[in-house]
Design a protein around this motif. Structure first.
Motif, PDB file in Angstrom:
ATOM      1  N   ARG A  46       0.825  -1.204   0.000  1.00  0.00           N
ATOM      2  CA  ARG A  46       0.000   0.000   0.000  1.00  0.00           C
ATOM      3  C   ARG A  46       0.860   1.254   0.000  1.00  0.00           C
ATOM      4  O   ARG A  46       0.521   2.256   0.595  1.00  0.00           O
ATOM      5  N   ARG A  47       1.982   1.206  -0.671  1.00  0.00           N
ATOM      6  CA  ARG A  47       2.910   2.336  -0.720  1.00  0.00           C
ATOM      7  C   ARG A  47       2.224   3.612  -1.213  1.00  0.00           C
ATOM      8  O   ARG A  47       2.552   4.716  -0.774  1.00  0.00           O
ATOM      9  N   GLU A  48       1.215   3.473  -2.097  1.00  0.00           N
ATOM     10  CA  GLU A  48       0.535   4.643  -2.652  1.00  0.00           C
ATOM     11  C   GLU A  48      -0.160   5.480  -1.577  1.00  0.00           C
ATOM     12  O   GLU A  48      -0.382   6.676  -1.778  1.00  0.00           O
ATOM     13  N   LEU A  49      -0.473   4.889  -0.440  1.00  0.00           N
ATOM     14  CA  LEU A  49      -1.101   5.650   0.644  1.00  0.00           C
ATOM     15  C   LEU A  49      -0.145   6.664   1.264  1.00  0.00           C
ATOM     16  O   LEU A  49      -0.566   7.573   1.960  1.00  0.00           O
ATOM     17  N   PHE A  50       1.135   6.493   1.006  1.00  0.00           N
ATOM     18  CA  PHE A  50       2.162   7.371   1.555  1.00  0.00           C
ATOM     19  C   PHE A  50       2.808   8.184   0.433  1.00  0.00           C
ATOM     20  O   PHE A  50       4.005   8.470   0.469  1.00  0.00           O
ATOM     21  N   SER A  51       2.029   8.570  -0.568  1.00  0.00           N
ATOM     22  CA  SER A  51       2.553   9.244  -1.755  1.00  0.00           C
ATOM     23  C   SER A  51       3.177  10.599  -1.446  1.00  0.00           C
ATOM     24  O   SER A  51       3.961  11.108  -2.234  1.00  0.00           O
ATOM     25  N   GLY A  52       2.856  11.181  -0.311  1.00  0.00           N
ATOM     26  CA  GLY A  52       3.440  12.462   0.064  1.00  0.00           C
ATOM     27  C   GLY A  52       4.841  12.340   0.636  1.00  0.00           C
ATOM     28  O   GLY A  52       5.479  13.343   0.959  1.00  0.00           O
ATOM     29  N   MET A  53       5.335  11.123   0.766  1.00  0.00           N
ATOM     30  CA  MET A  53       6.668  10.883   1.319  1.00  0.00           C
ATOM     31  C   MET A  53       7.633  10.468   0.219  1.00  0.00           C
ATOM     32  O   MET A  53       7.266   9.702  -0.678  1.00  0.00           O
ATOM     33  N   SER A  54       8.853  10.931   0.353  1.00  0.00           N
ATOM     34  CA  SER A  54       9.898  10.430  -0.547  1.00  0.00           C
ATOM     35  C   SER A  54      10.216   8.991  -0.135  1.00  0.00           C
ATOM     36  O   SER A  54       9.812   8.537   0.946  1.00  0.00           O
ATOM     37  N   ASP A  55      10.968   8.279  -0.966  1.00  0.00           N
ATOM     38  CA  ASP A  55      11.352   6.916  -0.616  1.00  0.00           C
ATOM     39  C   ASP A  55      12.175   6.880   0.665  1.00  0.00           C
ATOM     40  O   ASP A  55      12.019   5.982   1.492  1.00  0.00           O
ATOM     41  N   VAL A  56      13.045   7.861   0.850  1.00  0.00           N
ATOM     42  CA  VAL A  56      13.870   7.936   2.057  1.00  0.00           C
ATOM     43  C   VAL A  56      12.987   8.156   3.285  1.00  0.00           C
ATOM     44  O   VAL A  56      13.154   7.493   4.317  1.00  0.00           O
ATOM     45  N   GLU A  57      12.035   9.071   3.193  1.00  0.00           N
ATOM     46  CA  GLU A  57      11.121   9.336   4.313  1.00  0.00           C
ATOM     47  C   GLU A  57      10.263   8.106   4.613  1.00  0.00           C
ATOM     48  O   GLU A  57      10.036   7.772   5.779  1.00  0.00           O
ATOM     49  N   PHE A  58       9.780   7.446   3.580  1.00  0.00           N
ATOM     50  CA  PHE A  58       8.968   6.246   3.754  1.00  0.00           C
ATOM     51  C   PHE A  58       9.758   5.174   4.491  1.00  0.00           C
ATOM     52  O   PHE A  58       9.256   4.563   5.442  1.00  0.00           O
ATOM     53  N   GLU A  59      10.974   4.938   4.072  1.00  0.00           N
ATOM     54  CA  GLU A  59      11.828   3.936   4.722  1.00  0.00           C
ATOM     55  C   GLU A  59      12.076   4.313   6.186  1.00  0.00           C
ATOM     56  O   GLU A  59      11.943   3.483   7.083  1.00  0.00           O
ATOM     57  N   ARG A  60      12.422   5.568   6.425  1.00  0.00           N
ATOM     58  CA  ARG A  60      12.758   6.054   7.765  1.00  0.00           C
ATOM     59  C   ARG A  60      11.546   6.075   8.695  1.00  0.00           C
ATOM     60  O   ARG A  60      11.644   5.664   9.850  1.00  0.00           O
ATOM     61  N   ASP A  61      10.409   6.569   8.203  1.00  0.00           N
ATOM     62  CA  ASP A  61       9.272   6.825   9.082  1.00  0.00           C
ATOM     63  C   ASP A  61       8.230   5.709   9.113  1.00  0.00           C
ATOM     64  O   ASP A  61       7.438   5.652  10.058  1.00  0.00           O
ATOM     65  N   VAL A  62       8.215   4.845   8.125  1.00  0.00           N
ATOM     66  CA  VAL A  62       7.212   3.775   8.089  1.00  0.00           C
ATOM     67  C   VAL A  62       7.878   2.407   8.226  1.00  0.00           C
ATOM     68  O   VAL A  62       7.578   1.663   9.153  1.00  0.00           O
ATOM     69  N   VAL A  63       8.778   2.075   7.324  1.00  0.00           N
ATOM     70  CA  VAL A  63       9.398   0.752   7.328  1.00  0.00           C
ATOM     71  C   VAL A  63      10.226   0.529   8.598  1.00  0.00           C
ATOM     72  O   VAL A  63      10.139  -0.533   9.223  1.00  0.00           O
ATOM     73  N   ASP A  64      11.019   1.518   8.993  1.00  0.00           N
ATOM     74  CA  ASP A  64      11.870   1.355  10.179  1.00  0.00           C
ATOM     75  C   ASP A  64      11.072   1.260  11.477  1.00  0.00           C
ATOM     76  O   ASP A  64      11.623   0.954  12.527  1.00  0.00           O
ATOM     77  N   ARG A  65       9.786   1.495  11.402  1.00  0.00           N
ATOM     78  CA  ARG A  65       8.938   1.434  12.594  1.00  0.00           C
ATOM     79  C   ARG A  65       8.444   0.018  12.895  1.00  0.00           C
ATOM     80  O   ARG A  65       7.915  -0.252  13.982  1.00  0.00           O
ATOM     81  N   ILE A  66       8.627  -0.903  11.965  1.00  0.00           N
ATOM     82  CA  ILE A  66       8.151  -2.271  12.158  1.00  0.00           C
ATOM     83  C   ILE A  66       8.748  -2.857  13.444  1.00  0.00           C
ATOM     84  O   ILE A  66       9.940  -2.725  13.704  1.00  0.00           O
ATOM     85  N   ASN A  67       7.890  -3.514  14.225  1.00  0.00           N
ATOM     86  CA  ASN A  67       8.251  -4.198  15.471  1.00  0.00           C
ATOM     87  C   ASN A  67       8.800  -3.255  16.539  1.00  0.00           C
ATOM     88  O   ASN A  67       9.694  -3.616  17.311  1.00  0.00           O
ATOM     89  N   THR A  68       8.260  -2.047  16.560  1.00  0.00           N
ATOM     90  CA  THR A  68       8.594  -1.104  17.623  1.00  0.00           C
ATOM     91  C   THR A  68       7.329  -0.756  18.395  1.00  0.00           C
ATOM     92  O   THR A  68       6.219  -0.879  17.888  1.00  0.00           O
TER      93      THR A  68
END
Length: 145
Positions: A46-68
């Motif tokens: 569902r990456r399209e739901l975060f279209s306002g984020m760059s790939d770097v921001e998406f990785e930092r703010d969404v992906v890196d949050r897994i299991n926290t």
């Protein structure tokens, strides 16, 4: 929120809602109510739901949050809360799997490798630092307890 947890603290959890990378839980510690957020992978596909984020921001703010796990103000919860949460989820999972397996006439035979019964991963405490992202702090895992 300054939260003090002692060995005699009574901690209770309840699942609330899950959406796009976050699972909110209700928490009561000695009668004091608040919520925590668990970073999960419900955003996958569902990456399209975060279209306002760059790939770097998406990785930092969404992906890196897994299991926290974090407090609602994005601060890290105390370790005893994280340990109690991981233990609660393990017990919740075990109870649910047992309930499913106890009714083979309803749910069929469930194999050990069935993806629907895999345990929840342990979570670690994290806080959010603007521009840096999710900073994981030390937490006691179930395997170390």
């Amino acid at each position: 929120m300054k939260l003090k947890i002692t060995d005699s603290s009574h901690i209770k959890f309840a699942q609330r809602l899950r959406f796009n990378g976050v699972w909110v839980h209700d928490v009561w510690v000695d009668g004091q109510y608040f919520q925590i957020e668990i970073g999960d992978d419900s955003f996958k596909g569902r990456r399209e739901l975060f279209s306002g984020m760059s790939d770097v921001e998406f990785e930092r703010d969404v992906v890196d949050r897994i299991n926290t796990v974090t407090m609602m103000d994005r601060s890290a919860p105390p370790e005893p809360l994280v340990t109690a949460f991981n233990q609660w989820r393990k017990e919740l999972h075990d109870e649910r799997v047992e309930r499913l397996r106890s009714q083979p006439e309803r749910y069929g035979t469930i194999s050990e490798d069935d993806p629907f019964i895999q345990p929840y991963p342990d979570v670690v405490a994290a806080r959010y630092e603007p521009g840096q992202g999710w900073v994981k702090t030390t937490a006691v895992s179930l395997s170390a307890a």
